[in-house]
Design a protein around this motif. Structure first.
Motif, PDB file in Angstrom:
ATOM      1  N   ARG A   1      -8.467  -8.371 -15.570  1.00  0.00           N
ATOM      2  CA  ARG A   1      -8.849  -8.079 -16.958  1.00  0.00           C
ATOM      3  C   ARG A   1      -9.690  -6.813 -17.036  1.00  0.00           C
ATOM      4  NH1 ARG A   1      -9.800 -13.809 -17.132  1.00  0.00           N
ATOM      5  NH2 ARG A   1      -8.133 -14.872 -18.282  1.00  0.00           N
ATOM      6  N   ARG A   2     -10.610  -6.670 -16.079  1.00  0.00           N
ATOM      7  CA  ARG A   2     -11.440  -5.469 -16.067  1.00  0.00           C
ATOM      8  C   ARG A   2     -10.583  -4.218 -15.881  1.00  0.00           C
ATOM      9  NH1 ARG A   2     -16.084  -6.029 -11.808  1.00  0.00           N
ATOM     10  NH2 ARG A   2     -16.468  -3.913 -12.594  1.00  0.00           N
TER      11      ARG A   2
ATOM     12  N   ASP B   1      -8.658  -3.578 -19.178  1.00  0.00           N
ATOM     13  CA  ASP B   1      -9.523  -3.040 -20.225  1.00  0.00           C
ATOM     14  C   ASP B   1      -9.894  -1.593 -19.937  1.00  0.00           C
ATOM     15  OD1 ASP B   1      -9.381  -5.495 -21.406  1.00  0.00           O
ATOM     16  OD2 ASP B   1     -11.347  -6.189 -20.693  1.00  0.00           O
TER      17      ASP B   1
ATOM     18  N   LYS C   1      -7.029   0.579 -20.986  1.00  0.00           N
ATOM     19  CA  LYS C   1      -6.969   0.696 -22.443  1.00  0.00           C
ATOM     20  C   LYS C   1      -7.980   1.726 -22.942  1.00  0.00           C
ATOM     21  CE  LYS C   1      -5.340  -3.976 -23.559  1.00  0.00           C
ATOM     22  NZ  LYS C   1      -5.713  -5.268 -24.205  1.00  0.00           N
ATOM     23  N   ASP C   2      -9.192   1.693 -22.378  1.00  0.00           N
ATOM     24  CA  ASP C   2     -10.218   2.652 -22.787  1.00  0.00           C
ATOM     25  C   ASP C   2      -9.800   4.078 -22.484  1.00  0.00           C
ATOM     26  OD1 ASP C   2     -11.786   0.622 -23.703  1.00  0.00           O
ATOM     27  OD2 ASP C   2     -13.098   0.533 -21.955  1.00  0.00           O
TER      28      ASP C   2
ATOM     29  N   HIS D   1     -15.376   4.579 -20.016  1.00  0.00           N
ATOM     30  CA  HIS D   1     -15.820   3.212 -19.755  1.00  0.00           C
ATOM     31  C   HIS D   1     -17.324   3.200 -19.510  1.00  0.00           C
ATOM     32  CE1 HIS D   1     -15.542   4.757 -15.649  1.00  0.00           C
ATOM     33  NE2 HIS D   1     -16.338   3.770 -15.306  1.00  0.00           N
TER      34      HIS D   1
END
Length: 221
Positions: free
Chosen positions: A92-93, A96, A99-100, A107
């Protein structure tokens, strides 16, 4: 996604294979680009370590990213459950973070100070004794991903060398990669200095960085 399950000092039971395969949708739901996951089950035969006799190591390759997690328990099923929980958190990290980057956002940096270790002076470092057999391990050129192993003389020591191709990165990016694979250190090329460097976990929320250079380069700066 290819699933590879191997055992060390143990036989892989069909029930364990079925449980692993049934829970792989947790991985593909977060990382649909995952091409391969390696599941390694190791049995510790020491009776005094019965509470952690089964260790499960998970390694996922998703694009250019490699993410690892491991856990130990009294049985392989609970060890696998703990390991896949850690793995999905790291997946998940990574998702994410991607996506950033696509949004053009930086980030959030790790809330840690990174103390830079001082480079030891050449006169403070004892010269190692020459070991011709050890030098054989690095004598030949390797291609990306290739590895070579050489035994040192009559000793049980085996030196393994492997060439890994990676883009230079910042210290913050190296810390992030280290957290993804669950190691206490991470080797990288610092894009600020172009030096081979290692970030490592010290204690608590403290990290360190070693940078390596030659006396000639340092003296010429």
């Amino acid at each position: 996604m290819e699933i590879v399950i191997t055992g060390r000092h143990t036989q892989i039971k069909q029930r364990f294979r079925d449980v692993v395969e049934s829970k792989m949708n947790r991985v593909t739901a977060i990382a649909p680009d995952a091409q391969r996951i390696q599941v390694k089950l190791t049995h510790e035969g020491n009776p005094r370590q019965a509470d952690s006799a089964q260790r499960v190591e998970l390694t996922v390759q998703a694009g250019k990213t490699v993410i690892r997690a491991e856990a130990s328990s009294a049985d392989e099923f609970s060890a696998f459950d703990m390991a896949i929980d850690k793995l999905t958190q790291r997946l998940r990290r990574a998702r994410d973070r991607r996506k950033d980057h696509r949004r053009g956002l930086d980030h959030a940096p790790l809330p840690l100070e990174v103390p830079l270790a001082e480079t030891p002076r050449p006169e403070d470092v004892a010269a190692p004794e020459p070991d011709n057999s050890a030098q054989d391990a690095v004598a030949s050129d390797l291609g990306p991903g290739e590895a070579v192993e050489v035994q040192v003389g009559d000793t049980p020591i085996v030196i393994r060398r492997k060439l890994h191709i990676a883009e230079p990165m910042s210290i913050d990016e190296a810390l992030y990669e280290m957290e993804l694979i669950g190691h206490d250190f991470f080797l990288f090329v610092n894009k600020e200095t172009n030096r081979p460097s290692v970030v490592y976990r010290r204690h608590g929320w403290s990290y360190g960085v070693f940078e390596i250079d030659t006396p000639e380069h340092v003296g010429g700066e």
